[in-house]
Enzyme design. Structure first.
Site: not given
Length: 501
Positions: A174, A293
């Site tokens: 991320e 995710e």
């Protein structure tokens, strides 16, 4: 009279062979995922290494093929060297990602032992936040090089003679997010990911690499981020990642259960960007997707604000899932299977205690959350070829979506075992849905069982005291003259299993 939906299945209408890594999961050094989750040395069911055997048995029941580790946001501040060597010499560190204290009692080698116990491969993440290409190449050398070099010999000195040969690696986590330690622009990240990928593959040319995509679809940099990152990394990576979580914030179930349509659109968008870069580069390589995710996550966000900073393994992100969450997770799993030609890796985030299908109590039992069941059913029965069914279903409109099909469904064909499995969610709030599925191409196939997950209370949860949300096998599917007929109960997850008798 209940509404009707129709489906046609043909052996030759194939999407793709399913990569089993699509049923992966995720264990981060976060909350009680590791300490108190997979590892609790004083527990009555702990083995000699301190791993909870009740948790191991549940993970084996899920048949998890791949586990992403050690993060997550955690990895962007993690020095992997802190987690190897004699445990008593390992430093305690402040984890800035989750404002806790990391004891480093469990590190890489311990986790690799645990993964072996649950029959899972490891999807290893490298730190591209506070570290960079040097730490990344050293970790690959430590994990995968046979011996005769500094880091491979270090591994051998730690009692691990044979290399792990970890296949799948994440280039950070991320990195588009301002919350991330070492947050970068797309160009900054694209460059470091490219250089890290290059040297990691120089150490081991057999590894596969995942570049960071957007943290979610609503990021302001979404699409530009993917295009820029892949522009830099196209020649060196196999995958671009996607992350997405959903929550029923406005308590409107018809809209909530339609959110998998947004997930579908997100996947389509990222495929388009990856193919654009391939065209731009005049490339031959297809970049696939790692949805590493995904889950429901919203129940625990308020209580997480009350956690005392710098504590060790506090109860963070401990969403307790209800029945409607299980239905959405089922819809999301079906969405992943519909894109099995490009989504080759996916990781339900996470595995134990932290937004997880498995929960534990300290010194107490482990128990199955509502979302455990659709995840288990697809992982166990969804191996083989993803079929491309022709589906016609009644539709509805909700607050954010139009033309939402009442029937969310797909099918998997395992030719080797002569098995056919239909996964189906009925989104109808009021009544059962009459399903007719044409399987004339599957001559001699009979019903093995029709599993149903249903509950009159959409907010019903499970706990250590009991699991009122659990599947039964009293579904009414029958097959006659090449036609499967069944009534899918209102708001239900269904697994119709057929095999050649």
């Amino acid at each position: 009279m209940s509404k009707k939906a129709k489906m046609i299945l043909e052996k030759d209408f194939k999407i793709s062979e399913i990569d089993n890594r699509i049923y992966g999961s995720f264990v981060e050094h976060l909350g009680r995922a590791v300490y108190g989750g997979i590892y609790e040395p004083g527990h009555p069911q702990a083995d000699e290494m301190g791993f909870r055997q009740d948790v191991i048995e549940m993970v084996k029941e899920l048949q998890v093929p791949l586990v992403r580790y050690p993060g997550g946001n955690f990895v962007s501040g993690y020095n992997w060297e802190d987690g190897v060597g004699p445990v008593e010499q390992r430093p305690r560190r402040l984890d800035l990602a989750w404002r806790t204290t990391e004891t480093n009692e469990i590190g890489t080698n311990e986790f690799m032992k645990w993964a072996k116990l649950v029959n899972a491969e490891v999807n290893m993440a490298v730190n591209l936040g506070t570290r960079g290409i040097d730490a990344a190449r050293s970790l690959v050398e430590y994990m995968n090089h046979p011996g005769g070099s500094y880091y491979s010999d270090l591994r051998i000195s730690h009692g691990i003679k044979e290399p792990y040969n970890v296949k799948t690696w994440c280039l950070g986590n991320e990195m588009d997010g301002p919350w991330q330690i070492g947050h970068k622009t797309a160009v900054e990240y694209g460059r470091i990911a490219q250089e890290a990928a290059k040297v990691m593959k120089w150490v081991d040319p057999n590894i596969e690499l995942v570049a960071c995509g957007s943290s979610n679809r609503s990021m302001p940099t979404f699409a530009d981020w993917e295009a820029t990152v892949l522009d830099h990394t196209y020649d060196h990576v196999e995958f671009i990642s996607l992350h997405q979580y959903y929550g029923n914030y406005d308590n409107e179930i018809s809209n909530y259960l339609a959110m998998s349509l947004e997930m579908d659109d997100f996947i389509q968008s990222v495929i388009s960007i990856a193919d654009y870069i391939k065209a731009k580069k005049r490339g031959k390589k297809k970049i696939n997707l790692s949805f590493d995710e995904w889950n429901v996550w919203y129940h625990s966000k308020e209580q997480d604000k009350l956690i005392e900073p710098w504590s060790v393994a506090p109860p963070q992100l401990e969403d307790v899932y209800n029945f409607e969450d299980a239905l959405l997770v089922g819809c999301m799993l079906i969405t992943l299977l519909k894109h099995a030609d490009r989504v080759k890796i996916a990781c339900l985030a996470q595995l134990v205690n932290v937004i997880a299908p498995i929960m534990t109590e300290e010194n107490g039992p482990a128990w199955k959350q509502t979302i455990f069941y659709p995840y288990m059913h697809t992982s166990v029965y969804g191996r083989g070829v993803a079929l491309n069914p022709i589906v016609s279903s009644p539709k509805y409109d909700s607050k954010d979506f139009t033309d939402v099909p009442l029937l969310e469904s797909t099918a998997v064909y395992n030719e080797e075992n002569e098995q056919l499995t239909i996964f189906a969610v009925n989104r109808d709030l009021q009544e059962g849905l009459h399903l007719e599925c044409d399987i004339r191409n599957f001559e001699g196939y009979k019903i093995v069982e029709h599993i149903v997950l249903e509950n009159d209370e959409i907010k019903q949860t499970n706990s250590a005291q009991g699991t009122p949300v659990a599947p039964h096998t009293n579904g009414n599917a029958v097959v006659e003259n090449g036609l499967v007929t069944a009534v899918l109960p209102k708001l239900s997850w269904n697994v119709i299993r057929l095999a050649k008798k």
